[in-house]
Design a protein around this motif. Sequence first.
Motif, PDB file in Angstrom:
ATOM      1  N   GLN A  18       0.840  -1.194   0.000  1.00  0.00           N
ATOM      2  CA  GLN A  18       0.000   0.000   0.000  1.00  0.00           C
ATOM      3  C   GLN A  18       0.875   1.245   0.000  1.00  0.00           C
ATOM      4  O   GLN A  18       1.615   1.492   0.947  1.00  0.00           O
ATOM      5  CB  GLN A  18      -0.891   0.001   1.250  1.00  0.00           C
ATOM      6  N   VAL A  19       0.797   2.022  -1.081  1.00  0.00           N
ATOM      7  CA  VAL A  19       1.552   3.266  -1.211  1.00  0.00           C
ATOM      8  C   VAL A  19       0.582   4.429  -0.978  1.00  0.00           C
ATOM      9  O   VAL A  19      -0.511   4.455  -1.550  1.00  0.00           O
ATOM     10  CB  VAL A  19       2.190   3.384  -2.611  1.00  0.00           C
ATOM     11  N   THR A  20       0.970   5.363  -0.130  1.00  0.00           N
ATOM     12  CA  THR A  20       0.150   6.546   0.127  1.00  0.00           C
ATOM     13  C   THR A  20       0.917   7.785  -0.314  1.00  0.00           C
ATOM     14  O   THR A  20       2.051   8.009   0.121  1.00  0.00           O
ATOM     15  CB  THR A  20      -0.218   6.656   1.624  1.00  0.00           C
ATOM     16  N   TYR A  35       4.075  15.592  -2.068  1.00  0.00           N
ATOM     17  CA  TYR A  35       5.130  16.111  -1.199  1.00  0.00           C
ATOM     18  C   TYR A  35       5.643  15.036  -0.241  1.00  0.00           C
ATOM     19  O   TYR A  35       6.676  15.203   0.385  1.00  0.00           O
ATOM     20  CB  TYR A  35       4.683  17.365  -0.440  1.00  0.00           C
ATOM     21  N   SER A  36       4.916  13.912  -0.136  1.00  0.00           N
ATOM     22  CA  SER A  36       5.445  12.793   0.654  1.00  0.00           C
ATOM     23  C   SER A  36       4.834  11.486   0.157  1.00  0.00           C
ATOM     24  O   SER A  36       3.757  11.471  -0.444  1.00  0.00           O
ATOM     25  CB  SER A  36       5.177  12.980   2.148  1.00  0.00           C
ATOM     26  N   VAL A  37       5.563  10.424   0.411  1.00  0.00           N
ATOM     27  CA  VAL A  37       5.113   9.087   0.036  1.00  0.00           C
ATOM     28  C   VAL A  37       5.479   8.125   1.167  1.00  0.00           C
ATOM     29  O   VAL A  37       6.523   8.269   1.800  1.00  0.00           O
ATOM     30  CB  VAL A  37       5.730   8.630  -1.310  1.00  0.00           C
ATOM     31  N   ALA A  38       4.596   7.179   1.421  1.00  0.00           N
ATOM     32  CA  ALA A  38       4.853   6.164   2.448  1.00  0.00           C
ATOM     33  C   ALA A  38       4.345   4.826   1.929  1.00  0.00           C
ATOM     34  O   ALA A  38       3.373   4.771   1.173  1.00  0.00           O
ATOM     35  CB  ALA A  38       4.158   6.529   3.751  1.00  0.00           C
ATOM     36  N   GLY A  39       5.007   3.764   2.320  1.00  0.00           N
ATOM     37  CA  GLY A  39       4.587   2.428   1.922  1.00  0.00           C
ATOM     38  C   GLY A  39       4.496   1.505   3.115  1.00  0.00           C
ATOM     39  O   GLY A  39       5.311   1.587   4.036  1.00  0.00           O
ATOM     40  N   THR A  98      -3.003   5.044  -2.515  1.00  0.00           N
ATOM     41  CA  THR A  98      -3.946   5.993  -1.929  1.00  0.00           C
ATOM     42  C   THR A  98      -3.446   7.397  -2.213  1.00  0.00           C
ATOM     43  O   THR A  98      -2.277   7.704  -1.977  1.00  0.00           O
ATOM     44  CB  THR A  98      -4.072   5.789  -0.406  1.00  0.00           C
ATOM     45  N   LEU A  99      -4.331   8.246  -2.719  1.00  0.00           N
ATOM     46  CA  LEU A  99      -4.018   9.644  -2.987  1.00  0.00           C
ATOM     47  C   LEU A  99      -4.771  10.491  -1.964  1.00  0.00           C
ATOM     48  O   LEU A  99      -5.999  10.395  -1.874  1.00  0.00           O
ATOM     49  CB  LEU A  99      -4.454  10.035  -4.402  1.00  0.00           C
ATOM     50  N   GLU A 109      -8.629   5.995  -3.876  1.00  0.00           N
ATOM     51  CA  GLU A 109      -7.944   4.705  -3.771  1.00  0.00           C
ATOM     52  C   GLU A 109      -7.843   4.076  -5.148  1.00  0.00           C
ATOM     53  O   GLU A 109      -8.841   3.964  -5.868  1.00  0.00           O
ATOM     54  CB  GLU A 109      -8.734   3.785  -2.828  1.00  0.00           C
ATOM     55  N   LEU A 110      -6.635   3.679  -5.535  1.00  0.00           N
ATOM     56  CA  LEU A 110      -6.386   2.987  -6.798  1.00  0.00           C
ATOM     57  C   LEU A 110      -5.973   1.554  -6.466  1.00  0.00           C
ATOM     58  O   LEU A 110      -4.928   1.339  -5.848  1.00  0.00           O
ATOM     59  CB  LEU A 110      -5.273   3.692  -7.588  1.00  0.00           C
ATOM     60  N   ILE A 111      -6.783   0.594  -6.864  1.00  0.00           N
ATOM     61  CA  ILE A 111      -6.538  -0.799  -6.490  1.00  0.00           C
ATOM     62  C   ILE A 111      -6.175  -1.607  -7.723  1.00  0.00           C
ATOM     63  O   ILE A 111      -6.981  -1.736  -8.648  1.00  0.00           O
ATOM     64  CB  ILE A 111      -7.764  -1.407  -5.784  1.00  0.00           C
ATOM     65  N   GLU A 112      -4.956  -2.143  -7.732  1.00  0.00           N
ATOM     66  CA  GLU A 112      -4.525  -3.007  -8.830  1.00  0.00           C
ATOM     67  C   GLU A 112      -5.261  -4.334  -8.755  1.00  0.00           C
ATOM     68  O   GLU A 112      -5.598  -4.799  -7.661  1.00  0.00           O
ATOM     69  CB  GLU A 112      -3.026  -3.306  -8.718  1.00  0.00           C
ATOM     70  N   PRO A 113      -5.460  -4.966  -9.904  1.00  0.00           N
ATOM     71  CA  PRO A 113      -6.018  -6.316  -9.856  1.00  0.00           C
ATOM     72  C   PRO A 113      -4.985  -7.270  -9.256  1.00  0.00           C
ATOM     73  O   PRO A 113      -3.776  -7.069  -9.393  1.00  0.00           O
ATOM     74  CB  PRO A 113      -6.296  -6.650 -11.323  1.00  0.00           C
ATOM     75  N   SER A 114      -5.488  -8.288  -8.584  1.00  0.00           N
ATOM     76  CA  SER A 114      -4.598  -9.306  -8.023  1.00  0.00           C
ATOM     77  C   SER A 114      -4.166 -10.260  -9.114  1.00  0.00           C
ATOM     78  O   SER A 114      -4.927 -10.555 -10.038  1.00  0.00           O
ATOM     79  CB  SER A 114      -5.325 -10.086  -6.924  1.00  0.00           C
ATOM     80  N   ASN A 115      -2.961 -10.752  -8.993  1.00  0.00           N
ATOM     81  CA  ASN A 115      -2.457 -11.740  -9.946  1.00  0.00           C
ATOM     82  C   ASN A 115      -2.875 -13.137  -9.521  1.00  0.00           C
ATOM     83  O   ASN A 115      -3.157 -13.398  -8.354  1.00  0.00           O
ATOM     84  CB  ASN A 115      -0.939 -11.624 -10.063  1.00  0.00           C
ATOM     85  N   SER A 116      -2.874 -14.041 -10.456  1.00  0.00           N
ATOM     86  CA  SER A 116      -3.371 -15.388 -10.253  1.00  0.00           C
ATOM     87  C   SER A 116      -2.413 -16.267  -9.451  1.00  0.00           C
ATOM     88  O   SER A 116      -1.198 -16.108  -9.513  1.00  0.00           O
ATOM     89  CB  SER A 116      -3.626 -16.023 -11.627  1.00  0.00           C
TER      90      SER A 116
END
Length: 189
Positions: A18-20, A35-39, A98-99, A109-116
């Motif tokens: 999760q990247v914010t 101006y900032s990013v957290a994971g 998350t933006l 919230e931007l949610i990637e699809p899960s891989n198989s």
Amino acid sequence: MVRSRPHILIVGANPAWQVTLHFETLCFGEVNRAYSVAGVTGGKGVNAATALKQLGTDCTVLQFAGGDTGERVCSDLHAREIAHQTVTTHSTTRTCTTLLSDDSGEMTELIEPSNSVNQEEEDAFQQYFRELVQDIDGVAICGTHPPGVHDDFYSSLIYTAKDRAFIVLDTYKNAKAAFAAGAHMLKIN
């Protein structure tokens, strides 16, 4: 063995990195500079483990994870002292973003699809579950399962554990069948 507090097995089959990103102002259709990013590791299972840890309850997360993001997930859990058993997958664990906009207070919230997940990985997960469920007080099955597992994936876990522990089911995908398999409580967002 007598434990001073309960031990909960958390099925968090679909974690995410999760990247914010924080913005003073966020304008869609324009270039935006954070101006900032957290994971941090995210997903319902990890969130449940974080809450239980803060309450002083012992827990272990059972999860699938793969690729660079999967390694990041495992490193983060280790650093946060959240016990986990991980089935390494051929596919990469998803990243969700998350933006946050300071001026409006809105979140996107931007949610990637899960891989198989493949059959060998699902079988390994089931085996770990059978081993871990031998010495637990409760099971929390949290979130959706990734694509590739059988539709009865959660039902089969519940059948395995229903006579050993109290089971909480927190999912929507195939929830009716999984609950009918013997879960004691259903929690849906």
